[in-house]
Write an enzyme that holds these catalytic residues in place. Structure first.
Site, mmCIF file in Angstrom:
data_model
loop_
_atom_site.group_PDB
_atom_site.id
_atom_site.type_symbol
_atom_site.label_atom_id
_atom_site.label_comp_id
_atom_site.label_asym_id
_atom_site.label_seq_id
_atom_site.Cartn_x
_atom_site.Cartn_y
_atom_site.Cartn_z
ATOM 1 N N SER A 249 -8.044 2.010 1.488
ATOM 2 C CA SER A 249 -6.934 1.074 1.340
ATOM 3 C C SER A 249 -7.266 -0.197 2.106
ATOM 4 C CB SER A 249 -5.663 1.684 1.916
ATOM 5 O OG SER A 249 -5.759 1.725 3.326
ATOM 6 N N LYS A 250 -6.422 -1.209 1.888
ATOM 7 C CA LYS A 250 -6.657 -2.477 2.589
ATOM 8 C C LYS A 250 -6.600 -2.287 4.099
ATOM 9 C CE LYS A 250 -4.810 -5.521 -0.864
ATOM 10 N NZ LYS A 250 -3.656 -6.305 -1.231
ATOM 11 N N ARG A 251 -5.762 -1.348 4.515
ATOM 12 C CA ARG A 251 -5.617 -1.151 5.956
ATOM 13 C C ARG A 251 -6.918 -0.637 6.604
ATOM 14 N NH1 ARG A 251 -1.367 2.757 7.173
ATOM 15 N NH2 ARG A 251 -0.454 1.994 5.257
ATOM 16 N N GLY A 253 -9.664 -1.803 6.182
ATOM 17 C CA GLY A 253 -10.593 -2.914 6.367
ATOM 18 C C GLY A 253 -11.213 -3.395 5.072
#
Ligand code: GLU
Length: 481
Positions: A249-251, A253
């Site tokens: 996911s974007k979280r 990185g």
């Protein structure tokens, strides 16, 4: 239809956002297959879902491919006989093929409202049966005038097929179902359009993400109805977040590829890193140039399991690539990342600073922080000594004496260069009978106000005598307070 003799691969993004690492990997692998076979790499924009389109996404994706050096031979801005390369510009082709299916009795106008379809679905649930459209085919479908969706009439049967990555796969007839090929807005679905396009663009290898694998049996059914041969298929394994469990996911990185480039990751490092997300050449080699990838890459070397995305590994890879760049080239690439005050210094000073950092640098946007002390006197941070594992055990008086000795020796040093500084520092060690970890850490802290820095003698020689002596004095004054 016979397979093209040279590879023709495609990258077929939907213009719904930026290019992320997963799509970049698909593009890279398709590019590699084309390049290693003297083939062609095609960019096709799959813009049939009008609602999901994002303005500027196509240009953004193209800019990302260009920045990574994944040049395509045909695409929206590179016309050829196989074009056009935007699906929205190919509606006539889809219509023609859809009408041929209709004429052959392999498609029908779908007269149902979403509410009716929902009630079929609920009915199946009550009966504890899987919901299949083909169980609800209208007995007398209306004539297709384009206002209703056109649905493919499937012929359920089992399939066995080969996927270059996933190996041999098989499914039973129960997974085969009727699906929409042309929507009521006149646009085709992905499920239909990609098959037509891959055929008309003579694509030899369909290399794509996991999300389509469950639909492949239905595609095989459609290929048969259309009497088209099936291209080679290769399904990419998923990319997982650092915990190795969840999808990336974007979280975790995973950013826009262009953001990585703006942060000072080198395109060649990104390519090497992305290539090794799930692929290896059978050895433990971790860093690959593009040329090596073209030579060594094979779809068969891609693992079936998920590939873990670890940004710290990306930083390591990038650091390794940075170390290999000749200094002049590093300077060209990284000069813009130096602190503002670098503009007051000459090229040779700035180049020396970068040369000094090169060994430790992981990405260019770190440069400001790592190099600030080369451009200004930072305020004395007394906690650096107070928290230092060795220095904190020393009396202030002793530390002051050591700094005074360093000051004296460096002040009298002529000429003041790397060689003389190195021997002066060694002499100082002998005179004071201190260990490097004590004496050199102390001097380092005084002149950089940073817990770590490049080699001490090198740092001193770049900073020059005046700045070094001034900073040692500033540290002595701060210790006296
Ligand atoms: N347009 C699809 C997507 O962006 C790609 C499908 C394909 O590669 O066939 O997800």
């Amino acid at each position: 239809m016979s397979q093209p003799t040279t590879a023709r691969t495609r990258f077929a993004p939907s213009p719904t956002g930026y290019l992320h690492v997963g799509a970049a990997r698909t593009a890279l692998f398709a590019w590699l297959v084309a390049r290693q076979n003297n083939g062609s790499f095609v960019l096709r924009i799959e813009d049939t879902d009008q609602k999901r389109q994002v303005e500027g996404a196509e240009q953004h994706i193209i800019a990302s491919l260009q920045a990574l050096g994944l040049d395509y031979d045909e695409g929206p801005d590179k016309p050829s006989d196989y074009g056009p390369y935007r699906q929205s510009e190919r509606l006539n082709q889809y219509k023609k093929w859809a009408e041929s299916l209709l004429a052959a009795g392999r498609a029908y106008a779908d007269p149902y409202t979403p509410r009716q379809i929902n009630s079929f679905r609920e009915q199946a649930q009550v009966e504890r049966k899987p919901f299949l459209f083909r169980n609800h085919r209208p007995t007398n479908p209306p004539e297709w005038d384009g206002s209703m969706p056109l649905r493919f009439k499937s012929e359920p049967k089992p399939y066995k097929w080969h996927d270059e990555v996933m190996g041999s796969l098989s499914t039973g007839p129960e997974v085969i179902d009727d699906f929409i090929i042309i929507k009521s807005d006149g646009f085709p679905t992905y499920n239909f359009a990609h098959i037509i396009d891959d055929y008309e663009m003579a694509i030899s290898h369909v290399i794509r993400g996991q999300e389509f694998i469950a639909s492949v049996p239905n595609y095989l059914n459609l290929y048969e109805a259309l009497k088209l041969s099936v291209p080679i298929m290769a399904t990419m394994p998923p990319i997982l977040g650092p915990d190795g469990k969840k999808k990336l996911s974007k979280r975790d990185g995973a950013k826009d590829l262009l953001d990585y480039l703006a942060d000072g990751y080198l395109p060649e490092a990104l390519v090497s890193f992305i290539a090794t997300l799930g692929w290896n050449d059978g050895t433990t080699q971790e860093l690959f140039t593009k040329r090596e990838l073209i030579e060594k890459f094979s779809l068969k070397g891609i693992g079936k399991g998920g590939a873990v995305f670890d940004e710290s590994r990306l930083r390591w890879v990038n650091g390794r690539f940075i170390r290999q760049i000749p200094l002049d080239e590093l300077y060209q690439k990284a000069v813009g990342y130096l602190p503002e005050k670098a503009s007051e210094q000459d090229d040779s000073y700035n180049k020396a600073v970068l040369g000094c950092l090169q060994e430790r640098l992981k990405y260019f946007s770190e440069i400001v922080e790592l190099s600030l002390f080369f451009y200004e006197d930072l305020p004395v941070d007394i906690s650096l000594i107070a928290n230092h594992k060795k220095l904190k055990k020393y009396e202030t008086e002793t530390l002051i004496k050591l700094l005074e000795k360093a000051h004296e020796r460096l002040a009298n040093l002529e000429p003041f260069n790397l060689e003389t500084i190195s021997s002066a520092l060694n002499q100082l060690l002998a005179d004071t009978e201190e260990k490097p970890v004590v004496l050199f850490s102390l001097i380092r802290i005084a002149i950089t106000q940073a817990p770590a820095s490049p080699g001490l003698a090198e740092t001193i020689s770049i900073l020059g005598k005046t700045a070094v002596l001034r900073r040692i004095n500033q540290q002595i004054e701060a210790l006296k307070v």
